[in-house]
Design an enzyme around this catalytic site. Sequence first.
Site, PDB file in Angstrom:
ATOM      1  N   GLU A 239      42.496  38.108  33.804  1.00 19.04           N
ATOM      2  CA  GLU A 239      43.431  37.414  32.920  1.00 19.04           C
ATOM      3  C   GLU A 239      44.841  37.989  33.084  1.00 19.04           C
ATOM      4  O   GLU A 239      45.822  37.249  33.162  1.00 19.04           O
ATOM      5  CB  GLU A 239      42.985  37.578  31.458  1.00 19.04           C
ATOM      6  CG  GLU A 239      41.615  37.004  31.142  1.00 19.04           C
ATOM      7  CD  GLU A 239      40.491  38.008  31.382  1.00 19.04           C
ATOM      8  OE1 GLU A 239      40.660  38.904  32.240  1.00 19.04           O
ATOM      9  OE2 GLU A 239      39.446  37.883  30.729  1.00 19.04           O
ATOM     10  N   CYS A 264      38.639  40.339  27.060  1.00 15.30           N
ATOM     11  CA  CYS A 264      38.478  41.510  26.216  1.00 15.30           C
ATOM     12  C   CYS A 264      39.640  41.562  25.233  1.00 15.30           C
ATOM     13  O   CYS A 264      40.590  40.792  25.350  1.00 15.30           O
ATOM     14  CB  CYS A 264      38.464  42.772  27.068  1.00 15.30           C
ATOM     15  SG  CYS A 264      40.067  43.149  27.786  1.00 15.30           S
ATOM     16  N   CYS A 267      43.160  42.067  26.797  1.00 15.82           N
ATOM     17  CA  CYS A 267      43.715  40.854  27.390  1.00 15.82           C
ATOM     18  C   CYS A 267      44.090  39.850  26.308  1.00 15.82           C
ATOM     19  O   CYS A 267      45.079  39.139  26.415  1.00 15.82           O
ATOM     20  CB  CYS A 267      42.717  40.220  28.355  1.00 15.82           C
ATOM     21  SG  CYS A 267      42.551  41.144  29.880  1.00 15.82           S
TER      22      CYS A 267
END
Length: 820
Positions: A239, A264, A267
Amino acid sequence: MFIALVSLDKNTVQWTLQYLSREHNFTQLELESQVPKERGGQRFDTHTQMIEYATQHWQSNLVTTSLHSCTCSDVDTFLRRPFTLLVALESSIENIKKSLTQQLPPSTPALDLAAFLRWFDGAYRAQRDTLSRAQLNIYNGHETEDAFVDVLREANIVDEQRIRPSWDTYFMELADLASQRSNCMKRRVGAVLTQDKRVVSTGYNGTPKGLLNCADGGCKRCNSGVEMGFAECLCLHAEENALLEAGRGRIGECAVLYCNTCPCLGCAVKIVQTGISQVVYNHGYRVDQKTLELFRNAGVVLRHTPMKRRAPSDKSTTDEECDDSDEIAQNQDQDDNSSQATLSESDLAPAEGGGDHSGSGIKSSTIKTASIPLNSPSLNQLATSLGLLITHSDIDVNDVIVKSECLPNKHKQQHAHPSVCHHWLRDSAAAGRILPIALYVLDDYNPNNSEDGSDDLPPNPQSKNACFRIHPLNSPNEHLVHALRILKQDRVARDERWNALAYSRAAAMVKSFPHRIRSKDDIRLQLSYDSNDTVHTKNIGEKKIRAKIEEYLNYGRISEAETIQNSPSHKLYNALCSIQGIGPRRAYELSRTGASSLGELVERGSITQEDVTLAQHLELGIPRTEVSSIAGVVMENARTLLPHPTHAICGGYRRGKSESNDIDILITHHGYTLQQMNEFLANLARRLQDMGFLTKLMRQLSLSDGHSDKHDYQSTLLGVVASSSKYGTTDSAQVTFRRVDIIVCHPHSFHLEVLAWTGSVMYERDLRAFVKRRNLKLNASSVYNEHTNNEVDLSGIRSERHLLAFLHLPWIAPENRNCD
DNA sequence: AAATAT
DNA sequence: TATTTGC
DNA sequence: GTTTTGC
DNA sequence: AAAACA
């Protein structure tokens, strides 16, 4: 579409052809030379002619079996067309042998194994190329046609997605492709950033440019077997790479980030900051819930799109777990279209927990959800029209209820427990639709150790009923909700009860939206993960409330709400309503007598100054610490009258509000009767009054005068306590009067009372409306069957969570019941 | 549903 | 009999 | 067009 | 005011 079937098993081919023509109206196209004349369908001399014909009629359903023996280039010609699908029908050796034997003329001697193997070898070699290029593999391990047809239905051959993927599938496959370039030793992750359906950038995970690739030992954390923290990991996430690659300038209003794995938290915060409006993921990750919460608060839409098409390498795995190591929460990863007829739990549970035996939460229960097409007229109708009735051996029909908004009233009594066909459930679950209907199957529910908040059921974001949705304290659409509530208040004041209810429902619906509503389309997004679906939001009608919301979207305000709020009589009305003993009706009348303030009404003698002052006290929010300390004082005194009572602080406090309007304390005791509890409450009231803590009883507690053996006691006490930070001092200036409700109940109904006294109003209302469909009447203290008038025994209920499961309702944490 | 106001 | 109250 | 909408 | 039903 034009389907070519390739297989070594003639019987299976035949069954498939019959199924396609019977249930999907397919026409068969064949080569003159290859198929016996007596069969129906169109005939052609060459493949080229056949494909030409198919091109002209590509919108009809066409099928052929004459591709198996042709050359590579013929297959290529076929596959080049955008309306074709190559289906490999695999079959058990047993089946293949049976087919072959049946084809041989009766006079031939029995086929010996060696001869069969020779034939098989040759036939397989001839078809290997074609078979390997199939876009869909279906395996027949069944002996009977009926059983195999079930497999065919589940495979959903006619799924258009396979021929032309949706945007979601398209970008998600690109993200998957990007993940193939990953050089991180831990996990392959890919991401694609899009804007207006165009790719802006892509990313995969691995060490930064210039460093040694993770796969070559560039990152110690990922390469060592030992568990090291994220902090030591040098790998950039997919990402991050996609965002960095795009740069802030190229991320606009409607950017959508496709991640093959749920981002996560690290991110997620970056995603929020860059202003991305939607994130779509395929695989779950361990922090899904937290990410979801973060996105919800930030107004970023998080969607899950299980992949409908699979990379060829995955295609043949059927019942095997896609075991992506311990780190992946087994989410809805099983979307393999060509699997066995057995209905595994993961097929039915698109969200976490469900049927897996991960060890956390509920062990012996399986809660399965599945979906039904959004526009289905009714459960039974659709099932009947498909000729599918309808049970599945894995499911005890009596344990299945369908929470169906679609069931017409007349069906309710006849089919209190409608059951659904498993193909249908499977297809819908595999398609990852968001559900107007959820199906929950409850085996033995064991709520022990399940109070830890690990939620098992996915809420249903578009249910008509609030008790299936998530309503957090703070909505990203708080202003809109507020405006709708003003309109509601107004309708209450005008005694337009049902109009008021409609506004409450609409407000709750909006409140349950996880993202900020910016346009009309955002309302639709909530409904369906497939953007082609133009279904409207429940509880927001086409005419009135939708118009109000659109006005809000266009101008940032609803003029009617603005007018109401600014009108002096409305302000007076609100002030009057907050006075104890004055409800909407009287408040409305008083506010229209020409008075302009409460003071004026006091002078006229309509209300007392005392009431006004008390109202001012009670209007102040009560901080959580004070709620628990007041409850502490009450319980301290309770314990002197009742050894080891059980209690719960309910109301807004339990729903997580930082400031409560009042304090709701629910008390019970094991082994006590309701009568004994009521007597205890009377004694507690007296005691609290005597010590000067309870200053006013809002409802008179009638005390037994000895000769009456009837219920002369009440279970609820509504009163006012004098609270101060240093309770016990005589400094009256520091005292604030707080509203306290003390409720006692029978121990068997304790969890039901907790449920009822936790609220919110809308949650309770819809809870009762829902259980009513199963002829159950529910109130704060009992559940009984409307028809038989038998009370349901709740003595075995061990928690509120258990109770909800017992009522076939999803567990919505109290903090998410803030519907009003 | 139950108490209270009219 | 109507209104108010609680969630 | 009518009925139901929590207890 | 909205949805389900007739």
